[in-house]
Design a protein around this motif. Structure first.
Motif, PDB file in Angstrom:
ATOM      1  N   GLY A  25      43.339  51.162  68.547  1.00  0.00           N
ATOM      2  CA  GLY A  25      43.693  52.429  67.438  1.00  0.00           C
ATOM      3  C   GLY A  25      43.900  53.110  67.835  1.00  0.00           C
ATOM      4  N   ILE A  26      43.947  53.781  69.335  1.00  0.00           N
ATOM      5  CA  ILE A  26      44.567  54.796  69.720  1.00  0.00           C
ATOM      6  C   ILE A  26      45.982  54.108  70.607  1.00  0.00           C
ATOM      7  CG2 ILE A  26      44.132  56.380  71.631  1.00  0.00           C
ATOM      8  CD1 ILE A  26      41.059  56.892  70.949  1.00  0.00           C
ATOM      9  N   ALA A  27      45.941  52.891  70.740  1.00  0.00           N
ATOM     10  CA  ALA A  27      47.107  52.943  71.833  1.00  0.00           C
ATOM     11  C   ALA A  27      48.082  52.405  70.789  1.00  0.00           C
ATOM     12  CB  ALA A  27      46.252  51.185  72.687  1.00  0.00           C
ATOM     13  N   ALA A  28      47.534  51.714  69.297  1.00  0.00           N
ATOM     14  CA  ALA A  28      48.550  51.817  68.347  1.00  0.00           C
ATOM     15  C   ALA A  28      49.225  52.893  67.769  1.00  0.00           C
ATOM     16  CB  ALA A  28      47.931  50.619  67.014  1.00  0.00           C
ATOM     17  N   VAL A  29      48.240  53.994  67.559  1.00  0.00           N
ATOM     18  CA  VAL A  29      49.185  55.021  67.639  1.00  0.00           C
ATOM     19  C   VAL A  29      49.687  55.393  68.642  1.00  0.00           C
ATOM     20  CG1 VAL A  29      48.690  57.719  66.699  1.00  0.00           C
ATOM     21  CG2 VAL A  29      47.728  55.826  65.827  1.00  0.00           C
ATOM     22  N   THR A  30      49.613  55.206  69.491  1.00  0.00           N
ATOM     23  CA  THR A  30      50.538  55.289  71.004  1.00  0.00           C
ATOM     24  C   THR A  30      51.879  54.788  71.158  1.00  0.00           C
ATOM     25  OG1 THR A  30      48.734  55.878  71.754  1.00  0.00           O
ATOM     26  CG2 THR A  30      50.139  55.771  73.217  1.00  0.00           C
ATOM     27  N   ALA A  31      51.735  53.415  70.517  1.00  0.00           N
ATOM     28  CA  ALA A  31      53.089  53.000  70.670  1.00  0.00           C
ATOM     29  C   ALA A  31      53.794  53.273  69.299  1.00  0.00           C
ATOM     30  CB  ALA A  31      52.444  51.048  70.277  1.00  0.00           C
ATOM     31  N   TYR A  32      53.052  53.772  68.087  1.00  0.00           N
ATOM     32  CA  TYR A  32      54.175  54.383  67.134  1.00  0.00           C
ATOM     33  C   TYR A  32      54.508  55.521  67.552  1.00  0.00           C
ATOM     34  CZ  TYR A  32      54.753  56.004  62.339  1.00  0.00           C
ATOM     35  OH  TYR A  32      55.369  56.232  61.376  1.00  0.00           O
ATOM     36  N   ARG A  33      54.496  55.957  68.034  1.00  0.00           N
ATOM     37  CA  ARG A  33      55.196  56.974  68.782  1.00  0.00           C
ATOM     38  C   ARG A  33      55.742  57.278  70.204  1.00  0.00           C
ATOM     39  NH1 ARG A  33      50.075  61.986  69.404  1.00  0.00           N
ATOM     40  NH2 ARG A  33      49.373  61.800  66.619  1.00  0.00           N
ATOM     41  N   LYS A  34      56.047  55.523  70.363  1.00  0.00           N
ATOM     42  CA  LYS A  34      57.635  55.068  70.793  1.00  0.00           C
ATOM     43  C   LYS A  34      56.831  55.747  73.013  1.00  0.00           C
ATOM     44  CE  LYS A  34      60.425  54.082  68.461  1.00  0.00           C
ATOM     45  NZ  LYS A  34      60.416  52.665  67.438  1.00  0.00           N
ATOM     46  N   ARG A  35      56.399  55.790  73.355  1.00  0.00           N
ATOM     47  CA  ARG A  35      55.319  55.526  74.270  1.00  0.00           C
ATOM     48  C   ARG A  35      54.887  54.223  74.781  1.00  0.00           C
ATOM     49  NH1 ARG A  35      51.889  60.728  74.705  1.00  0.00           N
ATOM     50  NH2 ARG A  35      51.831  60.097  76.830  1.00  0.00           N
ATOM     51  N   PHE A  36      55.286  53.403  74.628  1.00  0.00           N
ATOM     52  CA  PHE A  36      54.834  52.015  74.768  1.00  0.00           C
ATOM     53  C   PHE A  36      54.123  51.635  76.305  1.00  0.00           C
ATOM     54  CE2 PHE A  36      59.005  51.055  71.984  1.00  0.00           C
ATOM     55  CZ  PHE A  36      57.540  51.133  70.965  1.00  0.00           C
ATOM     56  N   LEU A  37      54.546  52.508  77.409  1.00  0.00           N
ATOM     57  CA  LEU A  37      53.537  52.358  78.798  1.00  0.00           C
ATOM     58  C   LEU A  37      52.063  52.961  78.483  1.00  0.00           C
ATOM     59  CD1 LEU A  37      54.003  51.474  82.075  1.00  0.00           C
ATOM     60  CD2 LEU A  37      55.085  54.442  82.177  1.00  0.00           C
ATOM     61  N   ALA A  38      51.981  53.972  78.216  1.00  0.00           N
ATOM     62  CA  ALA A  38      50.865  54.881  78.264  1.00  0.00           C
ATOM     63  C   ALA A  38      50.019  53.156  76.966  1.00  0.00           C
ATOM     64  CB  ALA A  38      51.329  55.911  77.397  1.00  0.00           C
ATOM     65  N   ALA A  39      50.474  53.595  76.093  1.00  0.00           N
ATOM     66  CA  ALA A  39      49.960  52.455  75.416  1.00  0.00           C
ATOM     67  C   ALA A  39      49.092  50.728  75.450  1.00  0.00           C
ATOM     68  CB  ALA A  39      51.035  52.264  73.898  1.00  0.00           C
ATOM     69  N   ALA A  40      50.223  50.548  76.472  1.00  0.00           N
ATOM     70  CA  ALA A  40      50.007  49.157  77.157  1.00  0.00           C
ATOM     71  C   ALA A  40      48.438  50.267  78.408  1.00  0.00           C
ATOM     72  CB  ALA A  40      50.994  49.005  77.819  1.00  0.00           C
ATOM     73  N   ARG A  41      48.388  51.162  78.861  1.00  0.00           N
ATOM     74  CA  ARG A  41      47.855  51.570  79.429  1.00  0.00           C
ATOM     75  C   ARG A  41      46.239  51.914  78.797  1.00  0.00           C
ATOM     76  NH1 ARG A  41      50.138  56.167  82.233  1.00  0.00           N
ATOM     77  NH2 ARG A  41      51.092  54.250  83.282  1.00  0.00           N
ATOM     78  N   ILE A  42      46.660  51.965  77.579  1.00  0.00           N
ATOM     79  CA  ILE A  42      45.426  52.482  76.887  1.00  0.00           C
ATOM     80  C   ILE A  42      44.309  50.829  76.728  1.00  0.00           C
ATOM     81  CG2 ILE A  42      44.742  53.830  74.745  1.00  0.00           C
ATOM     82  CD1 ILE A  42      46.673  56.024  75.129  1.00  0.00           C
ATOM     83  N   ALA A  43      46.125  50.404  76.176  1.00  0.00           N
ATOM     84  CA  ALA A  43      44.875  49.796  75.881  1.00  0.00           C
ATOM     85  C   ALA A  43      44.385  48.867  76.427  1.00  0.00           C
ATOM     86  CB  ALA A  43      46.169  48.312  74.894  1.00  0.00           C
ATOM     87  N   ALA A  44      44.748  48.084  77.911  1.00  0.00           N
ATOM     88  CA  ALA A  44      44.271  47.496  79.030  1.00  0.00           C
ATOM     89  C   ALA A  44      42.966  47.946  79.557  1.00  0.00           C
ATOM     90  CB  ALA A  44      45.012  47.655  80.270  1.00  0.00           C
TER      91      ALA A  44
END
Length: 145
Positions: free
Chosen positions: A16-35
């Motif tokens: 869920g946190i990764a999805a919110v981060t991706a929504y804010r256009k921070r895809f690299l950080a979102a991918a890292r959080i998802a991992a």
């Protein structure tokens, strides 16, 4: 069972946190959080969490860890004592044997590093001007030069 539920909840929250981060256009950080958030559910699916839970509550497993710790401690103490004493028994024995044997040049009648052949009183009397070199002369005689 509780551990699997907690790990699943942590994974869902992380995704869920990764999805919110991706929504804010921070895809690299979102991918890292998802991992990172997929690791707990992966551990549950492989059975590592179950094994860890079984090990944590097993007296036999803890006794095994205590035995391994004791073996490691004994090994480290013996290595420290060995280094402090100057090596293994064979090395000390070889060093003692090498110290007992004296190295002599083939044509020499006395060891080159041993005591000088004559006493210091047998030297000829020094001239008044050569007193400055008496200590150097004693060092050279000591070393057989």
């Amino acid at each position: 069972m509780i551990a699997e539920t907690v790990c699943s909840a942590v994974s869902v929250a992380g995704l869920g946190i990764a999805a919110v981060t991706a929504y804010r256009k921070r895809f690299l950080a979102a991918a890292r959080i998802a991992a990172y958030s997929l690791v707990p559910i992966g551990l549950v699916m492989t059975g590592a969490v179950g094994w860890l839970a079984d090990t944590a509550f097993s007296p036999t497993a803890w006794a095994g860890f205590v035995v391994l710790g004791g073996a490691w401690l004994l090994f480290m103490v013996t290595r420290a004592l060995e280094r402090r004493s100057g090596g293994t028994r064979k090395e000390r024995k070889a060093a003692k044997a090498a110290a007992e044997t004296q190295v002599v040049a083939p044509a020499a009648s006395a060891p080159s590093l041993g005591q000088s052949a004559g006493p210091a009183a047998a030297r000829p009397a020094a001239k008044p001007g050569s007193e400055d070199f008496s200590d150097i002369e004693a060092i050279l005689k000591k070393h057989g030069i």
